[in-house]
Design an enzyme around this catalytic site. Structure first.
Site: not given
Ligand SMILES: [Mg+2]
Ligand SMILES: [Zn+2]
Length: 192
Positions: A12-14, A55-56, A95, A108, A110, A112
């Site tokens: 995960d990024r953030d 997720n963005q 999304h 969507c 994609c 998470k």
């Protein structure tokens, strides 16, 4: 010839790779989690492909453009490279089902905890999902692991400590941060 399948760590990024900033929209606010580069180097040495899945929905909400997400990933990559580490691939979902920007409004597969970012990476890189891991700080990451059958490691950075309290994650491996997650993978990897 059969392509050799590689194991991956989906990160995960953030709140996991970089410090959590809600709807991060400024490169100046990107800060790597302490020892993130060391963690990545360790996992790479063990033979894992390193894939960020993030997720963005800030894109769908009109807080920033998709271009900014890509720019921030290049920035993160450069910061890591200064310390001799790197990410093999970044996947993001722009999304949201209630997006203000029409073209991003969708349920969507994609976002998470839906599995499509992971499944796309599996396809793109011949990843062996059975030997792969997921590391994250929040419920969508935890559920993503369930949905893909990968073992999960919860980090206490970002929302992790809160999530640990709420959920009393008894069955989940919890560690202080990304570096400790890499050390755990190294230990388990050695036993296998
Ligand atoms: Mg997170
Ligand atoms: Zn999506």
């Amino acid at each position: 010839m059969v392509e050799k399948m590689v194991p991956a760590v989906f990160i995960d990024r953030d709140g996991t790779l970089i410090e959590h900033v809600p709807y991060l929209d400024d490169l100046k606010r990107i800060k790597l989690i302490p020892k993130a580069a060391l963690a990545l180097k360790k996992m790479k040495e063990l033979g894992y492909l390193l894939v960020v899945v993030t997720n963005q929905s800030g894109v769908a909400r009109g807080y920033f453009e998709e271009d900014f997400v890509q720019k921030s990933h290049r920035f993160i990559q450069r910061e890591l490279e200064k310390e001799g580490a790197s990410i093999d691939a970044f996947y993001y979902c722009p999304h949201h089902p209630e997006a203000t920007i029409g073209r991003y409004r969708r349920q969507c597969r994609c976002r998470k905890p839906f599995p499509d970012m992971v499944l796309n990476a599996v396809e793109d890189f011949s990843i062996d999902l059975k030997r792969s891991w997921i590391i994250g700080d929040n419920e969508p990451d935890f559920l993503l692991a369930e949905n893909t059958g990968c073992p999960f490691i919860l980090v206490r950075t970002g929302y992790g400590a809160e999530f640990e309290q709420e959920r009393r994650c008894s069955s989940v491996k919890v560690v202080n941060g990304l570096y400790e997650a890499a050390c755990y993978i190294e230990r388990v990897h050695g036993i296998e």
